[in-house]
Design an enzyme around this catalytic site. Structure first.
Site, mmCIF file in Angstrom:
data_model
loop_
_atom_site.group_PDB
_atom_site.id
_atom_site.type_symbol
_atom_site.label_atom_id
_atom_site.label_comp_id
_atom_site.label_asym_id
_atom_site.label_seq_id
_atom_site.Cartn_x
_atom_site.Cartn_y
_atom_site.Cartn_z
ATOM 1 N N ASP A 93 0.853 -1.185 0.000
ATOM 2 C CA ASP A 93 0.000 0.000 0.000
ATOM 3 C C ASP A 93 0.891 1.237 0.000
ATOM 4 O OD1 ASP A 93 -2.153 1.629 0.012
ATOM 5 O OD2 ASP A 93 -2.999 0.919 1.909
ATOM 6 N N ALA A 94 1.042 1.837 -1.160
ATOM 7 C CA ALA A 94 1.968 2.957 -1.326
ATOM 8 C C ALA A 94 1.267 4.157 -1.969
ATOM 9 C CB ALA A 94 3.155 2.535 -2.178
ATOM 10 N N LYS A 95 0.187 3.904 -2.684
ATOM 11 C CA LYS A 95 -0.621 4.949 -3.331
ATOM 12 C C LYS A 95 0.258 5.916 -4.111
ATOM 13 C CE LYS A 95 -4.505 4.564 -0.056
ATOM 14 N NZ LYS A 95 -3.956 3.664 0.981
ATOM 15 N N ARG A 96 1.190 5.383 -4.869
ATOM 16 C CA ARG A 96 2.084 6.213 -5.659
ATOM 17 C C ARG A 96 1.328 6.830 -6.838
ATOM 18 N NH1 ARG A 96 4.974 6.072 -1.358
ATOM 19 N NH2 ARG A 96 6.849 4.794 -1.342
ATOM 20 N N ASP B 98 -2.801 9.847 1.279
ATOM 21 C CA ASP B 98 -3.395 8.742 2.026
ATOM 22 C C ASP B 98 -4.254 9.298 3.158
ATOM 23 O OD1 ASP B 98 -3.812 6.094 3.230
ATOM 24 O OD2 ASP B 98 -2.047 5.511 2.080
#
Lengths: 272, 272
Positions: A93-96, B98
């Protein structure tokens, strides 16, 4: 084996749609970890061992490692998961989200450095910010669509051409971006109606669904809204409620986590 | 001194709107760095020393460090910039996004671990994904608005209530999110008309403007569209064109970078 194949096999083998989120907040660790130099690794490893047979995926949240200069512990943890539980996919989970040349570096970070099976990415910069991940054809790319936090509505719920932005994202991914069949979407459990809308748009595409557990999403409504015809199609994530489960008499932290993971898996399965 | 004050002072002191982007691609490094264990640090340090007096900001791109397990070199580089060029703000290009509890970790990563003066963030998850950064009142938060890549239009150009999503972002930030006056926006140089629209919406808010140099944005149109009444208000970023400048006879790579940085700064100043 591709990410999607691995995930499908894990759904069946463990009879579970539960994704165990690894958000290691050291201030919440049991006392025995406080003095340990690799506390994050040791704590997460214990959680992984306690919950592996209840889960269809593990989702480490990279921010908790990065804030504490603990990338080496995340590497070790991913290596441990790959060798000990190779049947359970790792979703980093990095949401790059960045332009092509930079996205390529982030893809290498997720897939090569950490050996993740899938990574979460942000759609705001559009297709060419997602395309570099698609080059890794055996890996998954899980794109933010409708997020579970209150502020999620600020942009995702703006209406363009009669439908909200998050539905545009679902449609773009389903119809254009998912060129190799390796994409999934993040859709929060806090909005079951919207989860149902997304499911209609994307067919059997896997959905990563945060927001049950500590965030308060309703399990029955979530499962009914998001399941596919075969009763799967989702990774329903719980992080804090499992990691920091309240211990009953005679339990240690890992047993408490295992108990809550089993309860959550079973609560989900009751409505599949 | 806050980020905005530091940036304003650097605009004046160096008479420059140029932001030098540090995207260290080891495959493009001069031969002398190839065998060096801390090549990324050494290369970037040389670029920083060569360009410091031409720049109003430095912008390291974290993906290039993360892909190569080189966070320690990024730490060392930020420490070097802070001690040697304390008057030039460091904008960490991370484009994080996030939910609250996780955003807090990313804020610590940027501001504590790397000591950045500002960090880029993604608005897709809304205000509560940005709010944790605002707790650091002396630092900057630079929010993606209109990005310079082709795919930027996929979502940012969807029209809701008669105006495109990126203008909603500009308005939200200007009117609601910028509670302590510490925000900026990313607006690409490849769309000067849209840059002008954003400038109208946000008053004197600083804009980080990528897309000149290798990405082909037009300097004159960019400056005229984005400048404030005082002829500032922008960090116009160039990364690859400066880092990997073609050397003229008698130049080494650092001198070539310095020359291109000076040329870019002067080209910008011609239209302020």
């Amino acid at each position: 084996m591709t990410f999607i194949e691995k995930l499908s096999a894990a759904w069946t083998a463990n009879n579970s749609l539960l994704c165990v989120g690894l958000d290691p907040d050291v201030t919440k660790f049991p006392a025995q970890f406080k003095q340990q130099p690799d506390a994050i690794y040791a704590f997460c490893k214990a959680i992984i061992d306690a919950t592996a047979e209840t889960a269809c995926a593990f989702k480490p949240q990279i921010a908790y490692f990065a804030a504490l200069r603990a990338e080496d512990q995340l590497e070790a943890l991913c290596a441990y998961m790959r060798s000990t539980y190779p049947q359970i996919p790792i979703v980093l989970d990095a949401k790059r989200g960045d332009i092509g040349a930079t996205a390529e570096q982030y893809a290498r970070e997720a897939y090569e450095r950490y050996g993740a099976d899938a990574v979460t990415v942000n759609p705001y910069m559009g297709f060419d910010s997602v395309a570099p991940y698609l080059e890794w054809k055996d890996r998954g790319v899980i794109i933010l669509c409708r997020t579970s936090n209150p502020g999620g509505s600020d942009l995702q719920f703006l209406k363009a051409d009669g439908k909200p932005v998050y539905q545009h994202v679902a449609q773009l991914v389903a119809e254009k971006w998912n060129t190799n069949g390796q994409c999934g979407l993040v859709v929060g459990a806090t909005f079951p109606n919207e989860l149902a809308q997304v499911r209609k748009i994307v067919g059997d595409m896997p959905l990563l669904v945060p927001g049950v557990g500590a965030q308060g999403g309703d399990v029955e409504a979530t499962v009914k809204a998001g399941r596919t015809a075969s009763g799967a199609g989702m990774m329903i994530n719980s992080s804090r409620a499992i990691l920091y489960a309240k211990e009953l008499a005679g339990e240690d932290f890992a047993k408490a986590s295992r108990r809550v993971a089993i309860e959550t898996r079973d609560a989900i399965n009751a409505f599949r």
